[in-house]
Design an enzyme around this catalytic site. Structure first.
Site, short mmCIF file in Angstrom:
data_model
loop_
_atom_site.label_atom_id
_atom_site.label_comp_id
_atom_site.label_asym_id
_atom_site.label_seq_id
_atom_site.Cartn_x
_atom_site.Cartn_y
_atom_site.Cartn_z
N ASP A 1 -0.30 5.03 1.03
CA ASP A 1 -0.53 5.91 2.18
C ASP A 1 -0.48 5.12 3.48
O ASP A 1 -1.15 4.10 3.63
CB ASP A 1 -1.91 6.58 2.05
CG ASP A 1 -1.96 7.57 0.90
OD1 ASP A 1 -1.09 8.45 0.85
OD2 ASP A 1 -2.85 7.44 0.05
N ASP B 1 0.85 -1.17 0.00
CA ASP B 1 0.00 0.00 0.00
C ASP B 1 0.90 1.24 0.00
O ASP B 1 2.10 1.16 0.29
CB ASP B 1 -0.90 -0.02 1.24
CG ASP B 1 -1.93 1.09 1.23
OD1 ASP B 1 -2.47 1.38 0.16
OD2 ASP B 1 -2.18 1.66 2.31
#
Length: 268
Positions: A15, A13
């Protein structure tokens, strides 16, 4: 439990794992550099559908994270792939930004408000009452409801912002129709991403900061999962879920040494 195979591809991922509110998380640059030096297939994923992969490449590059465009996979791209598989050359009424509209244009979709096959809802900072009203009427008129991701809030420097999932709930309340979510935690996003880099779930790992999207998506796609504690999930939150990550680490910096360089291939 049988031993897992060595990890030969990585999905992470963005963020909360690599960056936080526009600032790189310590160790993220070393992690990306190690991945690129290893030659292993990898993807940086995001449920945010606002930006194109090219936009994200430029934004990350300004932060010192050199991620090639082809190594970025967004919920907009996953949504476009899904629609291209389901109904090639279709039509859609879209609420979203360039990341989503570009992805749909690239698969040959026509964007229209005249009897579209789909209403596609993505992320935007300018949701309008007029656009939402039109979406509701089109769905009530027979358009199928697709949503890029179920995230109810997103991060900002000022605090959480309402995100796609919250707006989708409003539309559902008005229409009685639930959307199909293409992004995490739908394992579809992970599988299409793995296919894009020619990887297999048995030898892949997913790194994320959220139990309800990243870890769940990786788990359901059959991958090893790493939860980092630099984002939305803390150690006290883990036991609230009926599933667990394969590993919990403080940050992405703790994973750099797990990536084998070519001359270390026999280390494991």
């Amino acid at each position: 439990m049988a031993d897992r195979k060595p990890i030969t591809s990585w999905l992470t991922d963005m963020d909360g794992v690599l960056i936080h509110e526009g600032t790189p998380i310590p160790g993220a640059d070393a992690f990306i550099k190690r991945l690129r030096d290893s030659g292993l297939p990898f993807l940086v994923l995001t449920n945010n559908s606002i930006y194109t992969a090219r936009d994200l490449h430029a934004r990350l590059n300004r932060m010192g994270l050199d991620v090639p465009v082809e190594n970025i996979w967004t919920s907009a791209l996953a949504t476009a792939q899904f629609l291209d598989d389901q109904r090639p050359g279709g039509t859609a009424y879209v609420i979203g930004e360039a990341g989503l509209t570009t992805a749909l244009h690239d698969i040959g979709y026509v964007l229209t408000d005249h009897a579209p096959d789909y209403v596609v809802l993505g992320e935007t900072r300018t949701y309008s009452f007029e656009a939402l009203t039109k979406a509701i009427r089109l769905i009530n008129g027979g358009a199928r409801f697709i949503c890029t991701n179920p995230d109810e809030t997103g991060p900002s420097a000022e605090g959480p912002l309402p995100a796609t999932g919250s707006v989708a709930a409003l539309i559902t309340k008005a229409t009685g129709k639930e959307p199909y979510f293409a992004g995490k935690p739908n394992p579809l996003m992970m599988r299409t991403g793995l296919n894009a880099i020619g990887a297999h779930s048995e030898t892949s790992a997913m790194i994320g900061d959220r139990m309800d999207t990243d870890v769940l998506a990786g788990l359901e796609a059959g991958m090893q999962t790493f939860l980092v504690l630099t984002g939305l999930t803390g150690t006290a939150d883990i036991d609230r879920y009926p599933f667990r990550p394969s590993h919990v680490v403080d940050s992405i910096a703790d994973l750099v040494d797990l990536i084998d360089l070519p001359d270390q291939a026999d280390r494991t």
